[in-house]
Design a protein around this motif. Sequence first.
Motif, PDB file in Angstrom:
ATOM      1  N   UNK A   1      36.546  37.423  -6.859  1.00 39.39           N
ATOM      2  CA  UNK A   1      35.900  36.340  -6.123  1.00 39.39           C
ATOM      3  C   UNK A   1      34.792  36.886  -5.218  1.00 39.39           C
ATOM      4  N   UNK A   2      35.052  38.014  -4.587  1.00 44.18           N
ATOM      5  CA  UNK A   2      34.018  38.613  -3.745  1.00 44.18           C
ATOM      6  C   UNK A   2      32.805  39.038  -4.567  1.00 44.18           C
ATOM      7  N   UNK A   3      33.066  39.540  -5.783  1.00 41.50           N
ATOM      8  CA  UNK A   3      31.954  39.917  -6.653  1.00 41.50           C
ATOM      9  C   UNK A   3      31.125  38.689  -7.032  1.00 41.50           C
ATOM     10  N   UNK A   4      31.789  37.591  -7.356  1.00 43.32           N
ATOM     11  CA  UNK A   4      31.097  36.351  -7.694  1.00 43.32           C
ATOM     12  C   UNK A   4      30.296  35.820  -6.503  1.00 43.32           C
ATOM     13  N   UNK A   5      30.894  35.936  -5.357  1.00 42.02           N
ATOM     14  CA  UNK A   5      30.222  35.452  -4.153  1.00 42.02           C
ATOM     15  C   UNK A   5      28.951  36.251  -3.887  1.00 42.02           C
ATOM     16  N   UNK A   6      29.048  37.555  -4.059  1.00 37.40           N
ATOM     17  CA  UNK A   6      27.886  38.386  -3.819  1.00 37.40           C
ATOM     18  C   UNK A   6      26.808  38.169  -4.879  1.00 37.40           C
ATOM     19  N   UNK A   7      27.200  37.795  -6.096  1.00 38.29           N
ATOM     20  CA  UNK A   7      26.239  37.595  -7.182  1.00 38.29           C
ATOM     21  C   UNK A   7      25.439  36.296  -7.039  1.00 38.29           C
ATOM     22  N   UNK A   8      25.859  35.348  -6.199  1.00 40.36           N
ATOM     23  CA  UNK A   8      25.152  34.074  -6.004  1.00 40.36           C
ATOM     24  C   UNK A   8      23.907  34.244  -5.154  1.00 40.36           C
ATOM     25  N   UNK A   9      23.762  35.383  -4.516  1.00 38.07           N
ATOM     26  CA  UNK A   9      22.605  35.626  -3.673  1.00 38.07           C
ATOM     27  C   UNK A   9      22.628  34.772  -2.420  1.00 38.07           C
ATOM     28  N   UNK A  10      23.760  34.397  -1.981  1.00 32.80           N
ATOM     29  CA  UNK A  10      23.893  33.514  -0.801  1.00 32.80           C
ATOM     30  C   UNK A  10      23.379  34.219   0.443  1.00 32.80           C
ATOM     31  N   UNK A  11      22.531  33.455   1.198  1.00 34.22           N
ATOM     32  CA  UNK A  11      21.994  33.963   2.463  1.00 34.22           C
ATOM     33  C   UNK A  11      22.857  33.464   3.596  1.00 34.22           C
ATOM     34  N   UNK A  12      23.534  34.312   4.264  1.00 36.41           N
ATOM     35  CA  UNK A  12      24.432  33.841   5.306  1.00 36.41           C
ATOM     36  C   UNK A  12      23.710  33.125   6.434  1.00 36.41           C
ATOM     37  N   UNK A  13      22.363  33.342   6.547  1.00 36.13           N
ATOM     38  CA  UNK A  13      21.639  32.685   7.634  1.00 36.13           C
ATOM     39  C   UNK A  13      21.136  31.298   7.227  1.00 36.13           C
ATOM     40  N   UNK A  14      21.386  30.959   5.958  1.00 34.96           N
ATOM     41  CA  UNK A  14      20.940  29.650   5.484  1.00 34.96           C
ATOM     42  C   UNK A  14      21.787  28.518   6.030  1.00 34.96           C
ATOM     43  N   UNK A  15      21.264  27.292   5.979  1.00 33.83           N
ATOM     44  CA  UNK A  15      21.972  26.156   6.565  1.00 33.83           C
ATOM     45  C   UNK A  15      22.814  25.440   5.522  1.00 33.83           C
ATOM     46  N   UNK A  16      22.279  25.297   4.336  1.00 36.95           N
ATOM     47  CA  UNK A  16      22.973  24.522   3.318  1.00 36.95           C
ATOM     48  C   UNK A  16      23.828  25.430   2.425  1.00 36.95           C
ATOM     49  N   UNK A  17      25.011  24.926   2.135  1.00 34.62           N
ATOM     50  CA  UNK A  17      25.931  25.645   1.220  1.00 34.62           C
ATOM     51  C   UNK A  17      26.129  24.781  -0.004  1.00 34.62           C
ATOM     52  N   UNK A  18      26.040  25.395  -1.133  1.00 34.30           N
ATOM     53  CA  UNK A  18      26.350  24.660  -2.347  1.00 34.30           C
ATOM     54  C   UNK A  18      27.863  24.492  -2.460  1.00 34.30           C
ATOM     55  N   UNK A  19      28.301  23.575  -3.245  1.00 38.53           N
ATOM     56  CA  UNK A  19      29.723  23.330  -3.443  1.00 38.53           C
ATOM     57  C   UNK A  19      30.420  24.547  -4.053  1.00 38.53           C
ATOM     58  N   UNK A  20      29.726  25.219  -4.958  1.00 39.47           N
ATOM     59  CA  UNK A  20      30.308  26.376  -5.609  1.00 39.47           C
ATOM     60  C   UNK A  20      30.539  27.511  -4.624  1.00 39.47           C
ATOM     61  N   UNK A  21      29.593  27.703  -3.736  1.00 37.23           N
ATOM     62  CA  UNK A  21      29.727  28.766  -2.746  1.00 37.23           C
ATOM     63  C   UNK A  21      30.854  28.449  -1.774  1.00 37.23           C
ATOM     64  N   UNK A  22      30.943  27.171  -1.371  1.00 36.72           N
ATOM     65  CA  UNK A  22      32.030  26.776  -0.463  1.00 36.72           C
ATOM     66  C   UNK A  22      33.402  27.033  -1.100  1.00 36.72           C
ATOM     67  N   UNK A  23      33.479  26.748  -2.382  1.00 41.34           N
ATOM     68  CA  UNK A  23      34.750  26.966  -3.083  1.00 41.34           C
ATOM     69  C   UNK A  23      35.096  28.450  -3.120  1.00 41.34           C
ATOM     70  N   UNK A  24      34.101  29.301  -3.330  1.00 43.50           N
ATOM     71  CA  UNK A  24      34.353  30.741  -3.349  1.00 43.50           C
ATOM     72  C   UNK A  24      34.842  31.235  -1.993  1.00 43.50           C
ATOM     73  N   UNK A  25      34.232  30.714  -0.949  1.00 38.96           N
ATOM     74  CA  UNK A  25      34.619  31.137   0.390  1.00 38.96           C
ATOM     75  C   UNK A  25      36.051  30.740   0.698  1.00 38.96           C
ATOM     76  N   UNK A  26      36.401  29.503   0.295  1.00 37.86           N
ATOM     77  CA  UNK A  26      37.776  29.038   0.532  1.00 37.86           C
ATOM     78  C   UNK A  26      38.775  29.905  -0.231  1.00 37.86           C
ATOM     79  N   UNK A  27      38.485  30.231  -1.470  1.00 36.48           N
ATOM     80  CA  UNK A  27      39.395  31.065  -2.279  1.00 36.48           C
ATOM     81  C   UNK A  27      39.535  32.467  -1.694  1.00 36.48           C
ATOM     82  N   UNK A  28      38.405  33.014  -1.242  1.00 41.32           N
ATOM     83  CA  UNK A  28      38.451  34.352  -0.656  1.00 41.32           C
ATOM     84  C   UNK A  28      39.331  34.369   0.582  1.00 41.32           C
ATOM     85  N   UNK A  29      39.167  33.400   1.456  1.00 37.97           N
ATOM     86  CA  UNK A  29      39.984  33.334   2.668  1.00 37.97           C
ATOM     87  C   UNK A  29      41.460  33.137   2.322  1.00 37.97           C
ATOM     88  N   UNK A  30      41.689  32.285   1.316  1.00 40.76           N
ATOM     89  CA  UNK A  30      43.080  32.025   0.910  1.00 40.76           C
ATOM     90  C   UNK A  30      43.724  33.287   0.351  1.00 40.76           C
TER      91      UNK A  30
END
Length: 850
Positions: A167-196
């Motif tokens: 999951x962490x590998x997938x999260x890093x591959x999305x190119x997500x900018x932590x300073x960005x304001x908007x989160x896509x649904x897919x990224x939010x799901x990855x974050x929830x799974x990682x925390x879980x």
Amino acid sequence: MARWVQIEHLLRLLASDQRQDLYSMYNFPIEARYYLREWIQIQRWEEFAPEKKELEGQARILLNQAIKGLEEVASHINSEMDKIKLKQIRSAMANYQPLQFAVTVKKILMQEKVLMEELLKSNNQQHQMFLQIDHNSEDVGRLKERVKELQVIRKKMHHMQEELNWEKQNYESTGFNPNGVEHSQEVKKLIINIKKLEHGILEGAQNAFRLLSDCMDSLEHSQAQFISRVKTWMWDQHKAAIGHPFDDNLNPLQTWCEHLLGLNWDLSQELMLMNERLPELQERLANLLQVLVKSSFVVEKQPPQVIKTQSKFSTTVRCLLGDKLAPGKPTMVKAQIVNEQQARNVGGVSTENVGEVINNAAILEHNTTTKCSCATFRNMSIKKIKRADRKGSESVTEEKFALLFSTEISITGCDTSFKIQRISQPVVIIVHGSQDNNALATIIWDCAFAEQGRRPFVVPESVPWKMMFNTLNLKFTSEVQTEFQMTYYNKHCLAEKIFDTQSTVEIFDNMMVSWAQFNKEMLPGRPFTFWQWFEGAIELTKKHLKLYWSEELIFGFIGKQHLHNILKDSPGGTFLLRFSDSEIGGISIAYVVVLENGARQIQNIQPFTKRDLDIRSLGDRLRDIHEILYLYPAKNKFEAFRKFFSDAPPPAVSGYIPVTLTTKVGTESTLPAATTAHQQPNTGFILDALSQSNIQPMDGISMDPPIQTDNFLEDDIPSTDLPDLDLDSFQQPLDPLEIPNAEHPGDSRIYDVLNYPSPQAVDQLRVQDSTHSSIYPVLTDPYQQQFNQMRVDDTNHSAVPPIFSNPSFSDGSMECDLFEDLNAFPAQPLHPQGSGARGRGHPGPVTSPS
């Protein structure tokens, strides 16, 4: 499951045919009972009965569940033979009537319950030990389940960690900018799974650590129980020397030890696989392993506790780790002798050698059949021993030693080797057989009164009489192998004997008996100690009187005062059997005599010893003695002892004169007087056999020491084996008495015989002589079964059987040798031909005076 553990214990105690009958009689295989044990235990079988047809459907469900359960078991078994066996059982069960199946299981459970109740009622120590081990086996079983649970958590955490990494590998591959304001649904799901997953891993680690600590505690507790049980086994082995019940089976303990070793390995593996290093738990496990290995080394077969130097003996040590020992390099076990001081410092450095032991090394070998790893010393011997300085009056038979066994073993899967030692039970080392009795007393005192966990080899100086009597009773019954215990009278008699005073049993119970009273101080007026006297009674009973004692025909230990009290009002001829007070290993007959004035008197017949009973059994001697009639209180002696009477010997067919030994009590002459010789029929005399142990020395006659032999009455003694006589100076034989004889008037020579009254019981030798009238007195010793050589003082020139003067005796005495065939003498007595008495001279024939 607890119920089945008890059933397994029950099956171990039953014979193999009984085990098979328990299940085969109901056509229910024991394998089905074993594999379905947990399922059977939770079902309700008591409601089924053959007449309850309405329960047919319920019974069918149970039958189908049983068949399905066996199928599931077969799927997890690796052995093809077991799979085939289970398939056969399933096929047979498929043909069962459902209600019949349920009723059969019910009957089997009821039969098991009955047998289990009988087992618990028996209260046998062996049963209790097995139940205790089985209880701890349950603890081990629960611990194994918890270890499996720990393994499941660890595997689950491993899967979660792999998923988290993905999951962490997938999260890093999305190119997500932590300073960005908007989160896509897919990224939010990855974050929830990682925390879980991170939370799950953390929670799993906490659970694993907590469960691992609990498993450590359980392992330590179970191992402590195991070590305690091993110590109890060794203590029971120590107490077995005085007759305590002891089960020497080490297999249950070995199984327990192997389980503990396996659990230690499993927990060590779990520690290694955990991400976090836990050095405290690792050190704790290592210490547990070291203690377990050291405790697994035991002396399975102790050396004899009284060892004579230069004598061979054997002993066996065993490692309870079984096949867990690392293969390859052979493990050598060495033994050495240590004194008491060295035994207290086992493990310390000691360079002093207190003894030389021969054949003191053996290999620790694993037997694949018995699954035992043992080292057996088969021909060990102590060549010499160095004794410590003794204190005061301490004798060599009070000094204790021990054998110390040492080895270094390696375990499969463990890089570290373990140096282990085990000390034997205390032993006493002697140099002569005469020390055996006193050495045994030291061992008895140690085994009976030492405290468990004592410092080697400390024992109390004195113990309560009640404890002492229990030890004596246990030792007596175990050595004799009888269930008949010593009685109240026996206890009172022994107390009066050892304390040399009179009192009640209750007062004696609280009195203290010292080691000196037990086996250092002589009994008053006797040349032996209390233990020597008591041990003599044990040996006599064990070898000759076991059945008499077991059937309560022997009163045994009873003082003369008590003897008088119980016999004083009994009719004449009433008797009882008691151990002699004055002689070691003797049994006497005390009986009531009614005098002419009506008064009663108690007579004690001279004790019979082991040598006496070797010649003629106690039963036959009791039959011989006509003065005794009723065994106390009033049992006819022929009814009481009939089974111990010997059958009459078959008629002689060898041509020899038949001989019969009988026992006689009275004050008559032990030999017929010469003045009454002519009154005896010429077909034979009844001549009493003389014995040094039965008669006192006669005036003018000294008895030479008896010649040892195995069997006088059965083995011919060649004349060359008898001492020869130096008869060079012999001139005149003694004059025979001229007593006419009707049948053989020309050969009638009856020689004077010795007349000596003896009140003791003596053995009679009946000699039937129908062919010759020259009768010579037959002198035999029933104890030594050999002729005695006698010197007869010839001061008064009394007529005696043919004897020959020897000038070598300055006192003028003459030496007489008795010959094996008395009837071989011709009318003119001749000297025996030979090399001469003591190698001097060769005597020739001598003629009688006309």
